[in-house]
Enzyme design. Structure first.
Site, PDB file in Angstrom:
ATOM      1  N   GLU A   1       0.798  -1.224   0.000  1.00 22.55           N
ATOM      2  CA  GLU A   1       0.000   0.000   0.000  1.00 22.55           C
ATOM      3  C   GLU A   1       0.834   1.280   0.000  1.00 22.55           C
ATOM      4  OE1 GLU A   1      -2.397  -2.875   2.598  1.00 22.55           O
ATOM      5  OE2 GLU A   1      -0.310  -2.469   2.160  1.00 22.55           O
TER       6      GLU A   1
ATOM      7  N   ASP B   1      -2.208  -5.389   3.194  1.00 23.90           N
ATOM      8  CA  ASP B   1      -2.439  -5.726   4.605  1.00 23.90           C
ATOM      9  C   ASP B   1      -3.308  -6.975   4.780  1.00 23.90           C
ATOM     10  OD1 ASP B   1      -0.899  -3.624   5.426  1.00 23.90           O
ATOM     11  OD2 ASP B   1      -2.578  -2.244   5.733  1.00 23.90           O
TER      12      ASP B   1
ATOM     13  N   ASP C   1      -6.000  -7.765   6.371  1.00 21.45           N
ATOM     14  CA  ASP C   1      -7.389  -7.663   6.818  1.00 21.45           C
ATOM     15  C   ASP C   1      -8.299  -7.460   5.609  1.00 21.45           C
ATOM     16  OD1 ASP C   1      -6.777  -5.103   6.064  1.00 21.45           O
ATOM     17  OD2 ASP C   1      -7.324  -4.143   7.949  1.00 21.45           O
TER      18      ASP C   1
ATOM     19  N   GLU D   1      -9.720  -4.765   4.366  1.00 17.41           N
ATOM     20  CA  GLU D   1      -9.345  -3.656   3.495  1.00 17.41           C
ATOM     21  C   GLU D   1      -8.147  -4.011   2.623  1.00 17.41           C
ATOM     22  OE1 GLU D   1     -10.754  -0.459   3.047  1.00 17.41           O
ATOM     23  OE2 GLU D   1     -12.399  -1.491   4.043  1.00 17.41           O
TER      24      GLU D   1
ATOM     25  N   TYR E   1       0.615  -6.121  12.890  1.00 18.85           N
ATOM     26  CA  TYR E   1      -0.451  -5.357  12.253  1.00 18.85           C
ATOM     27  C   TYR E   1      -1.408  -4.780  13.291  1.00 18.85           C
ATOM     28  CZ  TYR E   1      -3.811  -3.985   8.724  1.00 18.85           C
ATOM     29  OH  TYR E   1      -4.640  -3.244   7.913  1.00 18.85           O
TER      30      TYR E   1
ATOM     31  N   ARG F   1      -4.565  -3.330  12.987  1.00 18.56           N
ATOM     32  CA  ARG F   1      -6.035  -3.389  12.899  1.00 18.56           C
ATOM     33  C   ARG F   1      -6.466  -4.819  13.160  1.00 18.56           C
ATOM     34  NH1 ARG F   1      -4.780   0.209   8.671  1.00 18.56           N
ATOM     35  NH2 ARG F   1      -5.504   2.319   9.128  1.00 18.56           N
TER      36      ARG F   1
ATOM     37  N   HIS G   1      -5.908 -11.600  13.342  1.00 22.42           N
ATOM     38  CA  HIS G   1      -6.310 -12.054  14.676  1.00 22.42           C
ATOM     39  C   HIS G   1      -5.251 -11.979  15.753  1.00 22.42           C
ATOM     40  CE1 HIS G   1     -10.382 -13.031  13.985  1.00 22.42           C
ATOM     41  NE2 HIS G   1     -10.134 -13.937  13.052  1.00 22.42           N
TER      42      HIS G   1
END
Length: 910
Positions: free
Chosen positions: A7, A80, A82, A84, A296, A298, A343
């Site tokens: 990203e 990433d 997740d 998104e 990470y 989030r 997680h």
């Protein structure tokens, strides 16, 4: 060389360091596609088809990736881990396929890693997979839902409630929490109660404090001493008795550490300990993650990888000794129900590195890393061992009893490293008690509480010794020897939300997800529905009006249970257990019907409903028993709820004969119209206007429709010290009303005037041969009232001698570093506030972004957005010329698209 796409440039730089020259690592700069902000981007009539377009500032990044693929047929999407991140990978694949950069021979692989370390990246490269379709579908469902709510509900607000900005699927529910808490606070009726404490001594002279728990042989409840009279009697009863220790009970106890951080708890703790907002916290965490320092950020999981647990135990043993390592590792159960987030908990990637060893330059990153490192080590440390002691003291006749409590930390355990913060203060039971035994006499320590008594007197008013005649509103009562003190207290309303407690409440209700908390809380502030003061969230009038409107006309869609249930359904989509188009169809059938029902409502009907719904807050009973709806100014008109472009307010029905207005928060709220006094036969008022509070001389008349007014002075959105509405006096108002002030006659003719403008104090002057006046900014607010002719003429002469250079050259506040395309990026000090400068591009800092906090990556993004916006404006004429032969139908569509950006705020993004 295989092409790896991530990203951000910072993440690309770190990964490139691990992968070496065998790979080409490029950045997508976030999402490359989005729904155009116009009607029709999601089409419910055609199976919820979604029209995506590549953003103007993303085209060059997609082109760079496409160019790299010409020399290698391997594309590795490493965004990433997740929902998104999965969506960004999907968008990249779709965009590159559409431009035929991905061919049948192109191998597209997806890799994820929870931490940007060499081991994690290398392992991920060895275990590629396909794009996770259920995660992408969950993303599509969320975007479609947010779009459908935003683009259908927001226009209803615009038509029915002038001044309303927009509504969103989750943001409106979050706003409801804040508004309802404020209404609870306003409806709260404080209840008085008194507490009695005594300063006692042991036989060896050691002092300790005890509070009264028994009076007249009966256990005291919280409200058993409701007045100063009762408190005085209680003080007297305690002071006249001999006291003995009746029991000493010591109980061993333990305190276990908190679980490691997940997104919500990290935001809460950063807010408690550092006052950092949710967005500020996540920005700093993002930088730490991209630099490879933390995992990470989030996530809604509190699990920790087994190797990380063992590394933490080793680090604890090395730093603090074997006593601080528990016999077995601590395992924390993952409470996450959904599958779309990463997680593992948020933890350091290297447990041996504390904040000083990383030598982080950015203060936010340094503080946040220190917090994460300490919390992670603490969660694997031994429990703290405590001894809690309770001492009961009583009189021989059993009429009076007191209790002293305290605790002693026998082994600090995890407390040596970290202790979790608290949202609200708690009763202090951590005081240490001196050695004391059953049967010991407890004497009074004469004069010990006099200081506390004096402080209460200074704060509250009359304070009386026990036995003296009582007056009302006593703050404290002190025994004659100064050893027994009763203090007055009142029950407190529930506290306003902070960003931390709001995120905690949303998490409890199941509203929102880790990746959305920061944007939700930020959005309601950006849209001016909520303001933040002293870290507390306070609803603006327009936020109240929008909430009450939605509760009355779209109640189902701002219900907590409904929103949480919808989140759970989206989780089922991400787990592959539900079809996302069926979910959208079910939602849309009911929602579109609710929208249709409100289309025929007139604004007057809406205001009547809101007026009734808000009546308890708008028109509370008055102390004198008069009708709360009668205008307090003219005494004849009825008060009604009204709306304006800046939100709701209460106004007199006799307008324009009577101009009384006040905020919807009720009488006595900040900004209410207030008479400050009279001057030269005119009433001087403090009023609340569209652009904030102002002072005014007299009232409008047919002959004088615009009486003299002056706004209260501000700097960067904050009232100057001593000039807030609460500080406003008749004298200060008259000072402001002298503006514009005539400083004097200029030697070359014309008056020199000083005044306050939108951007601060200034002087102005116009020569007879000049087309327009010359303005010079003044540095200090007070100068507007004090500057003399000599200084004014000097400043004006300098400005005229340096046309276009009246201000000094923009000053660099911070040097951020080099732009990826070359050239310095700096934070500059500008006339209208700080901005980022790169070559010829100047990008204003958004509200809430502090110049001393912005990072290079954030600055580069702002510059890219600004440059993209400029490019769009320049390209428009070419586009129009190139397509001049298009049909009328196409032209109409283009015109509609050009108008669409006006609705950008309705996009409904969480």
């Amino acid at each position: 060389m295989p092409v790896v796409v991530v990203e951000s440039p910072a993440k690309a730089k770190t990964i490139n360091k691990y992968l070496g020259s065998d790979y080409t690592v490029l950045a997508s700069y976030g999402h490359v596609r989005d729904l155009p902000p116009k009607d029709g981007s999601v089409d419910p009539e055609h199976d919820f088809a979604m029209k995506w377009e590549v953003a103007s500032d993303s085209r060059k990044h997609v082109a760079a990736i496409a160019e790299a693929l010409k020399s290698d047929d391997n594309l590795i999407l490493a965004t990433d881990p997740d929902r998104e991140g999965e969506a960004i990978s999907w968008h990249l694949k779709e965009a590159l396929t559409k431009r035929r950069s991905i061919k049948k021979s192109t191998e597209v692989r997806r890799v994820t890693f929870n931490a940007i370390t060499k081991a994690a990246v290398t392992e991920a490269m060895q275990n590629p997979r396909d794009i996770d379709a259920p995660l992408v579908e969950a993303y599509l469902a969320r975007r479609a839902l947010d779009y459908l709510v935003g683009f259908n509900l927001s226009p209803v607000l615009w038509r029915k409630l002038p001044g309303a900005r927009s509504a969103g699927r989750v943001q409106s529910v979050c706003l409801r929490l804040i508004v309802e808490r404020e209404m609870e606070i306003e409806a709260f009726k404080p209840q008085e109660y008194w507490q009695v404490k005594a300063q006692l001594t042991t036989p060896k002279g050691a002092s300790f404090e005890a509070r009264l728990t028994v009076l007249d042989g009966r256990k005291l409840e919280k409200f058993d001493l409701p007045s100063a009279k009762d408190a005085t009697r209680a003080v007297t009863e305690v002071a006249r008795r001999e006291l003995t220790v009746t029991s000493v009970e010591a109980k061993p106890g333990t305190r276990n550490p908190s679980a490691p951080f997940m997104t919500s708890t990290l935001q809460q703790e950063a807010s408690r300990k550092f006052g950092m907002g949710a967005r500020q916290t996540m920005n700093a965490a993002q930088r730490l993650y991209e630099a490879g320092h933390i995992t990470y950020m989030r996530t809604d999981g509190i699990d920790m990888a087994p190797e990380a647990v063992m590394a933490a135990r080793d680090a604890i043993k090395d730093r603090y000794g074997a006593d601080y390592v528990p016999d077995s590792p601590r395992m924390y159960k993952n409470k996450a129900k959904n599958a779309q987030e990463a997680h593992e908990c948020i933890r350091p990637t290297d447990m041996t590195k504390d904040a000083p060893s990383l030598k982080l330059k950015d203060e936010d990153q340094r503080k946040l890393y220190d917090l994460i490192w300490k919390r992670t080590l603490a969660c694997q440390m031994a429990a703290a061992r405590l001894e809690r002691t309770t001492v009961e003291i009583g009189s021989q006749d059993g009429k009076v009893g007191l209790r002293a409590t305290g605790q002693v930390i026998q082994f600090d355990g995890f407390l040596k490293v970290y202790e979790e913060g608290r949202d609200e203060p708690v009763e202090d039971d951590d005081k240490r008690l001196p050695p004391i035994a059953t049967g010991d006499r407890a004497g009074f320590k004469s004069g010990a509480l006099q200081g506390a008594f004096d402080k209460a007197a200074d704060r509250e008013g009359d304070v009386l010794d026990a036995g003296e005649g009582l007056q009302s509103h006593d703050a404290a009562v002190l025994s004659a020897d100064g050893a027994v003190l009763a203090t007055q207290s009142f029950t407190q309303p529930p506290p306003r939300y902070t960003e931390a407690t709001l995120v905690k409440r949303m998490e409890e209700l199941g509203i929102g997800r880790p990746s959305t908390y920061a944007s939700i809380v930020t959005t309601i502030q950006d849209r001016e529905y909520v303001r933040k003061e002293q870290n507390r969230l306070i609803p603006e009038d327009k936020g109240r009006i929008v909430t009450i409107f939605l509760l009355n006309f779209f109640k189902r869609y701002v219900e907590y249970d409904f929103t949480a249930a919808l989140e759970n359904e989206l989780d089922q989509v991400s787990a592959g257990e539900e079809d996302y188009k069926e979910l959208l169809s079910k939602f849309w059938s009911d929602f579109s019907a609710a929208i249709a029902e409100t289309s025929d409502l007139r604004i007057a009907e809406v205001l009547d409903v809101l007026d009734d719904a808000l009546a308890p807050q708008l028109y509370p009973p008055r102390e004198d028993g008069t009708d709360p709806r009668i205008c307090p100014k003219c005494g004849q008109g009825q008060l009604h709820l009204k709306t304006s472009r800046t939100g709701g307010f209460v106004g007199c029905g006799n307008y324009p004969e009577c101009t009384y207005t006040r905020p919807i928060a009720g009488e006595g709220a900040d900004g209410e119209e207030r008479l400050l006094g009279e001057d030269a036969g005119d009433e001087i008022w403090l009023k609340a206007g569209r652009f904030g509070p102002y002072v005014q001389r007299g009232e409008p008349t047919p002959e004088n429709k615009k009486p003299p007014r002056a706004s209260l002075p501000k700097a960067r959105g904050q009232y100057l010290p001593g000039w807030s509405p609460d500080d406003m006096t008749l004298e200060k108002a008259l000072t402001l009303l002298t503006l514009p002030r005539i400083v004097g006659l200029h030697p070359d003719g014309g008056e020199v005037k000083s005044n306050l403008g939108r951007f601060g104090p200034y002087i102005m002057h116009q020569l007879p041969d000049e087309e327009k006046p010359v303005y010079v900014n003044l540095k200090e607010f007070q100068e507007v009232f004090e500057i003399g002719m000599n200084r004014a003429v000097e400043l004006l002469a300098h400005k005229r001698a340096n046309p276009g250079r009246g201000r000094q050259a923009a000053k660099a506040l911070r040097e951020l570093g080099q732009h990826p395309d070359g050239g310095a990026v700096n934070v500059m000090e500008g006339r209208y506030g700080p901005y980022v400068k790169w070559e010829k591009v100047n990008a204003t800092l958004p509200d809430g972004m502090e110049p001393d906090k912005i990072t290079l990556d954030e600055a580069v993004k702002l510059v890219a957005e600004k440059a993209g916006a400029k490019g769009k404006k320049k390209a428009a004429p070419k586009k129009a010329a190139a397509k001049s032969s298009t049909t009328k139908k196409t032209t109409t569509r283009k015109t509609a698209a050009k108008k669409a950006p006006a609705k950008k705020t309705a996009s409904g993004k969480e």
